[in-house]
Scaffold this motif. Sequence first.
Motif, PDB file in Angstrom:
ATOM      1  N   GLN A  65       0.835  -1.215   0.000  1.00 37.48           N
ATOM      2  CA  GLN A  65       0.000   0.000   0.000  1.00 37.48           C
ATOM      3  C   GLN A  65       0.868   1.262   0.000  1.00 37.48           C
ATOM      4  OE1 GLN A  65      -2.017   1.397   3.511  1.00 37.48           O
ATOM      5  NE2 GLN A  65      -3.999   1.396   2.441  1.00 37.48           N
ATOM      6  N   THR A  91      -7.967   5.423   0.710  1.00 41.01           N
ATOM      7  CA  THR A  91      -6.541   5.789   0.753  1.00 41.01           C
ATOM      8  C   THR A  91      -6.399   7.199   0.178  1.00 41.01           C
ATOM      9  OG1 THR A  91      -5.931   5.110  -1.485  1.00 41.01           O
ATOM     10  CG2 THR A  91      -6.017   3.377   0.181  1.00 41.01           C
ATOM     11  N   TYR A  99      -0.663  -6.550  -2.154  1.00 44.22           N
ATOM     12  CA  TYR A  99      -1.663  -5.550  -1.751  1.00 44.22           C
ATOM     13  C   TYR A  99      -2.824  -5.510  -2.741  1.00 44.22           C
ATOM     14  CZ  TYR A  99      -3.834  -1.000  -0.997  1.00 44.22           C
ATOM     15  OH  TYR A  99      -4.747  -0.013  -0.804  1.00 44.22           O
TER      16      TYR A  99
END
Length: 344
Positions: free
Chosen positions: A259, A276, A339
Motif C-alpha cells: 500500500q 486511501t 496488496y
Amino acid sequence: MPQRSAKVFLSLVVFGLLLVGCQENPTGPPSTLASALSPRGPGAEAISGLWWFMFIVAVIVYAITMGLLAIALLRRRTGAVDLRARTPRGAYSFIVIAGIVVPLIILLVLFGFTLQTMVVIASPGEAGDSDSLTIQVIGHQWWWEVRYPLLGFETANEIHIPENVPVLIRLTSADVIHSFWVPELHGKIDLIPGRTNTIWIEADSVGQFRGVCAEFCGLQHAKMQMVVVSESAEDFDLWVARQQLPAPEPDNDVTFQGQQIFQGSACVYCHTIRGTNAVSDLGPDLTHFASRLTIGAGAVPNSPGHLAGWIVDSHGIKPGNRMPPMLLDSDDLNALLAYMQTLE
Ligand code: CUA
C-alpha cells in the motif's frame, strides 16, 4: 480441369481461414462467445428476429433471381440476333412487376419491420421506469469507466446487472467517439463527447456477456473490451454491498508495504483506491480491482502473473495505452501485487 480444381481448393482454404475469425478470443472473459444471433435479452432478441427475417427474404430473392438467370442461360438463343423481332408479349409488364413493384413491396415491408423493431428496443418494456437502476458508462482510450451514481461507487470494464431487470445505461465519452456493443444483449450505441446517449439493456439469464467497442477509436480499439455480468438479485445485492465499501486496510507487513508503494508512486496520479490518498480519476478506479475478471479492458485475465507484467510494462501487452511502465525491484513488486490481491 486442374486450373478449376485449384481455384475450388483455394476458395475452400480462404473460407477456412476466414472461419478462424469466429473462434472465441482466448484472452477474453470465460464462457462468452459473443454473437448477436444467440440473443440473451429482449433487445438482442428483437434485433435477431429482424436479422433472420431480412436474411430469409434475401435468400428467397437471391434464389429466384439465380433461378431466372439459369433459365435464361439454358434457353438462350444461338445464332444471329434479329433486332427487328417483336418484344415477346408480357415482357414489359414482367419488368415493371418484378423490377419495380415487387422490390418496392419488399423494401416497404422491411422498412416497416425495422421501424417497429427500433420502437421495441428503444423502450424498456413494462418493468422499466424512472426509478430503474441507472449506470453511467464513460468511454476512454481504451477502457470503460462504469459508474453507479445512485449506489455511490464506480468500477471499470465490468458492468454487473441483476437478471431479468431492465437497466438504463447512460453513455458518453471523455475523448473520442466509441461504441458500446454487447451483442448478446443489444445493438450498438455510440459514446459521443459532450453528448449523452441512453440504452436499456436486460439479460434474461445469469451469465457473462462480452462487450466490445464497435467504433474505431485508435491504436488499441480492439483491446477495449468489457464484460457484463448478469446475476441473481441476491448476488447482485452482495456485489453492490461489497463495491460500496472502501478498500480493506492492509492486515500484514507485506500488504502494508504494498500500500505504501502504491501511495508513494506515480499510481496515485491516475487511480483511485477509496479509503486511501489515491483519488485521481484519470485511470480506472481500483478500489475493488481484485474482484474483476480482466486487466487492461479485457487485454489479459486478472491473475497475479499478468498483473506483474502489466505493472512493469503494460505497453508490452497493450502498446500505446496511457499507463507508464513502473520500474520496481522484485520485493516492491511482490508487495504491490500482494496488496492489489487484497482489493476484493
Ligand atoms: Cu473505443 Cu473503439
